[in-house]
Scaffold this motif. Sequence first.
Motif, PDB file in Angstrom:
ATOM      1  N   SER A   1       0.831  -1.208   0.000  1.00 50.32           N
ATOM      2  CA  SER A   1       0.000   0.000   0.000  1.00 50.32           C
ATOM      3  C   SER A   1       0.865   1.257   0.000  1.00 50.32           C
ATOM      4  N   LEU A   2       2.015   1.193   0.645  1.00 53.35           N
ATOM      5  CA  LEU A   2       2.918   2.343   0.633  1.00 53.35           C
ATOM      6  C   LEU A   2       3.480   2.579  -0.768  1.00 53.35           C
ATOM      7  N   ILE A   3       3.832   1.509  -1.450  1.00 52.14           N
ATOM      8  CA  ILE A   3       4.335   1.621  -2.822  1.00 52.14           C
ATOM      9  C   ILE A   3       3.245   2.167  -3.735  1.00 52.14           C
ATOM     10  N   ALA A   4       2.012   1.683  -3.561  1.00 48.24           N
ATOM     11  CA  ALA A   4       0.899   2.152  -4.389  1.00 48.24           C
ATOM     12  C   ALA A   4       0.619   3.624  -4.134  1.00 48.24           C
ATOM     13  N   ASN A   5       0.730   4.058  -2.889  1.00 49.48           N
ATOM     14  CA  ASN A   5       0.489   5.470  -2.583  1.00 49.48           C
ATOM     15  C   ASN A   5       1.552   6.364  -3.210  1.00 49.48           C
ATOM     16  N   PHE A   6       2.805   5.936  -3.190  1.00 46.97           N
ATOM     17  CA  PHE A   6       3.857   6.736  -3.816  1.00 46.97           C
ATOM     18  C   PHE A   6       3.708   6.745  -5.333  1.00 46.97           C
ATOM     19  N   ALA A   7       3.252   5.637  -5.908  1.00 52.47           N
ATOM     20  CA  ALA A   7       3.019   5.603  -7.353  1.00 52.47           C
ATOM     21  C   ALA A   7       1.890   6.560  -7.736  1.00 52.47           C
ATOM     22  N   ALA A   8       0.830   6.589  -6.928  1.00 53.91           N
ATOM     23  CA  ALA A   8      -0.273   7.513  -7.196  1.00 53.91           C
ATOM     24  C   ALA A   8       0.189   8.958  -7.045  1.00 53.91           C
TER      25      ALA A   8
ATOM     26  N   ALA B   1       3.198  10.069  -7.559  1.00 55.67           N
ATOM     27  CA  ALA B   1       4.035  10.380  -8.710  1.00 55.67           C
ATOM     28  C   ALA B   1       3.186  10.664  -9.948  1.00 55.67           C
ATOM     29  N   LEU B   2       2.118   9.894 -10.138  1.00 56.06           N
ATOM     30  CA  LEU B   2       1.239  10.139 -11.286  1.00 56.06           C
ATOM     31  C   LEU B   2       0.563  11.500 -11.189  1.00 56.06           C
ATOM     32  N   ILE B   3       0.133  11.862  -9.988  1.00 51.59           N
ATOM     33  CA  ILE B   3      -0.499  13.166  -9.798  1.00 51.59           C
ATOM     34  C   ILE B   3       0.512  14.280 -10.050  1.00 51.59           C
ATOM     35  N   ALA B   4       1.738  14.097  -9.560  1.00 52.26           N
ATOM     36  CA  ALA B   4       2.768  15.130  -9.731  1.00 52.26           C
ATOM     37  C   ALA B   4       3.150  15.293 -11.200  1.00 52.26           C
ATOM     38  N   LEU B   5       3.071  14.233 -11.985  1.00 50.85           N
ATOM     39  CA  LEU B   5       3.401  14.328 -13.406  1.00 50.85           C
ATOM     40  C   LEU B   5       2.214  14.800 -14.249  1.00 50.85           C
ATOM     41  N   ALA B   6       1.006  14.514 -13.809  1.00 51.25           N
ATOM     42  CA  ALA B   6      -0.174  14.853 -14.601  1.00 51.25           C
ATOM     43  C   ALA B   6      -0.423  16.363 -14.629  1.00 51.25           C
ATOM     44  N   GLY B   7      -0.158  17.056 -13.533  1.00 53.36           N
ATOM     45  CA  GLY B   7      -0.392  18.496 -13.478  1.00 53.36           C
ATOM     46  C   GLY B   7       0.424  19.267 -14.510  1.00 53.36           C
TER      47      GLY B   7
END
Length: 65
Positions: free
Chosen positions: A36-43, A45-51
């Motif tokens: 769950s920690l890995i999934a949260n960091f992946a999410a 990262a996706l949010i930080a790149l999507a903006g």
Amino acid sequence: MTGHHSLWAIAGQFGSKARKVTGIASLPLAMGIDFSLIANFAALALIALAGPAVVFILFYRRGAL
């Protein structure tokens, strides 16, 4: 219990043998890994790149780059 899920719970209690639950958590190599920690960091990262990607696309389409 109420609702249609209670019928499945009752039906599953009779006539079924106990099964060993197997999954990723039962693997010896997976011990100590917090998925769950890995999934949260992946999410994150996706949010930080999507903006910035959306801003780049908007500016690119307007020809303002």
